[in-house]
Design a protein around this motif. Sequence first.
Motif, short mmCIF file in Angstrom:
data_model
loop_
_atom_site.label_atom_id
_atom_site.label_comp_id
_atom_site.label_asym_id
_atom_site.label_seq_id
_atom_site.Cartn_x
_atom_site.Cartn_y
_atom_site.Cartn_z
N GLY A 238 0.73 -1.25 -0.01
CA GLY A 238 0.07 -0.22 -0.08
C GLY A 238 0.99 1.45 0.12
N VAL A 239 2.10 1.13 -0.06
CA VAL A 239 3.11 2.19 -0.17
C VAL A 239 3.90 2.43 -1.29
N HIS A 240 3.75 3.28 -1.94
CA HIS A 240 4.52 3.36 -3.44
C HIS A 240 6.03 3.58 -2.89
N ARG A 306 1.61 6.30 7.26
CA ARG A 306 0.96 7.59 6.86
C ARG A 306 0.63 7.34 5.31
N LEU A 307 1.52 7.05 4.50
CA LEU A 307 1.60 6.73 3.17
C LEU A 307 0.41 5.71 2.89
N LYS A 309 -2.17 5.21 4.57
CA LYS A 309 -3.58 5.69 4.63
C LYS A 309 -3.76 6.47 3.65
N MET A 310 -2.83 6.79 2.94
CA MET A 310 -2.92 7.88 1.56
C MET A 310 -3.70 6.87 0.53
N SER A 311 -3.36 5.50 0.58
CA SER A 311 -4.19 4.72 -0.17
C SER A 311 -4.80 3.57 0.21
N GLU A 312 -5.49 3.88 1.34
CA GLU A 312 -6.35 2.62 1.89
C GLU A 312 -7.48 2.68 1.17
N ARG A 313 -8.02 3.14 0.40
CA ARG A 313 -9.31 2.85 -0.40
C ARG A 313 -9.01 2.47 -1.88
N LEU A 314 -7.75 2.17 -2.15
CA LEU A 314 -7.45 2.13 -3.82
C LEU A 314 -7.22 0.37 -3.79
N PHE B 26 -5.61 14.87 2.18
CA PHE B 26 -5.54 13.19 1.95
C PHE B 26 -6.60 12.56 2.75
N LYS B 49 -4.18 0.95 -10.19
CA LYS B 49 -3.33 0.25 -9.23
C LYS B 49 -2.49 -0.88 -9.83
N GLN B 74 -6.97 10.41 -2.83
CA GLN B 74 -6.03 8.95 -2.24
C GLN B 74 -5.34 8.91 -3.66
N VAL B 75 -3.90 8.45 -3.19
CA VAL B 75 -2.84 8.31 -4.04
C VAL B 75 -2.19 7.13 -3.86
N PHE B 76 -1.66 6.44 -4.71
CA PHE B 76 -0.70 5.23 -4.76
C PHE B 76 -0.01 5.81 -5.94
#
Lengths: 314, 253
Positions: A238-240, A306-307, A309-314, B26, B49, B74-76
């Motif tokens: 979940g973290v880029h 933290r990162l 969380k930034m993508s938790e919905r993806l 965010f 993704k 939201q970003v990946f």
Amino acid sequence: MIYLDNCTTTKPSEGVVGAITSDIWGRVSIPHMKESTLVPQIEKAYKSIRHLLGVGSAGTVTFGDVNLSRFDVLTIGGVVTTEDVLSEMTSQTEVISLSWSSGLTGVLNPIEDIVKVCHDAGVAIHIDVSHAIGCLHWDEGIDADFISFRGEQIHCLQGTCATYKRERGTVNCDNIPGLVALGRAAEESAENRDLMCTEVVRLRDKFERGITEGVSGAVVFFSDSERLPYCTAIGFPGVHGEALSYVLAEKGVFCGCEVHKLEKELVAAGIDAVLARSSLNFGLSRYTTEEDVDRAVKIICDSAVRLQKMSERL
Amino acid sequence: MTMVSTHYWSRYSKKLRDAIAKPMCFGYFDDADASGRGMLLAVGTDGRKEDGVIVKLYLLVDETDGQVVDARFQVFGPSELIGAAEGACQQSLGKNYGRVRRLTKDYLDRSFRGDGGGFSFPQEASWALSSVIDALKDAVKHCDSIDIPENYAAPLLSGSSLIEGDGYSGWNELGKEERIAVIEKVLDKDIRPFVALDGGGVEVIDLKDGRELVISYKGACAHCFAATGATLSYIHQILKAKVSSDLVVTPQL
């Protein structure tokens, strides 16, 4: 700053920098008398490099990068198996060139088997031991035709390197300051091998434990493989990876910078593509302290969570 | 002059670095958030993704006037995408969805610039601006059923720093064509990008007696009430500050 990119390049040691004085210059091949006074230092440097390479008095060891331009060379990158070597080799191939280990994941290639396969096929072999030389012992010698390493991997100056070749030949003394620096780095590196295999491993393991405990789903790659003691590659679901490396750099923690190369290597090893993109590698050194590890773990865990969380919905 | 080429991270603007380090927007909204606040939830995505890069924008839109009242992302993806997504959310706030649809890469980049000028997103990172613009366009598709009030007067730019200035030095020595060139530059930098958000445009028709600038409105401005009111006043103030305090602006109607 907490520097954990010792896979890419390392900080020159004070001993190395101090070894180059303003007296060390010139070329022994020209007929001035001055340079002959440097011969003892040149010989000492070569002795230290030979000792680190574990080649005794065999063949030729010379300052400078390996030059294989007169051969038809097949270079194989990353993690290499004997099957890879056999399948990629052609009837034209004269030399197979590869690294002993991946500098990103630390995974060791089965070098003895690969040497055997090459020699059975009548092909010579060049091994780049840059990443491994400061921590692996091979006193019984590897039966390679060419061995080379870069000084920047063992706390020497960038641009310094040395090559062993099986055949007898002349020795390069054109860059005496570089040679003296590399000799000193080789000496220090040999003295610190045991430290690399004990204390640095302990810190690396502590680092890995801290991260797997602090970041949900974090996974250490190749922990069951034979790998270099100072390297680790970790997946952060979940973290880029690039985003994490940016955030860490802003906070003064420098991880492995070759994120794209790492991703490629992980995918080639069968790791899921999205997880591979969510990965970073780290490289400790003999200068990494326990405090560095503790602080880095905290910063990495906070940033990764933290990162996530930034993508938790993806 | 140094010829060293650095990694592009070191060329991010200060504001962009701050936005990546501490993004305010965010998070995400779901249907319950939207209905709880009596808003329409407009979600837009760019990327996948599976391909390793995705941005998803969540806009809460007021159904009475089409204004974006809150935005999250939201970003990946790499650091520049985080910065771009933060910029897209910040710049959407307070605008109606028609203006959001017209946001451009340049407009977003501008919002991160400091006084020094130059791009906030280095060339290697500017793809991220395109990505969030596409995600915004995807989001506002869901807003088409909302009517935007006709006499909508675009709020002038916030931040008074734009309207400060002592004029263009050496203005009095310039000939007519050079003066028009100076005016064109200011229009390009400080006026046209913002007027364009409302689908409008501004063109120079003439400069009479060296001080009376005749302009004509294009697009949406041509039949908008604000064009002779708030927008004209804004153009006037900018040109007085950045070009010459003697300038008078007359729209050709």
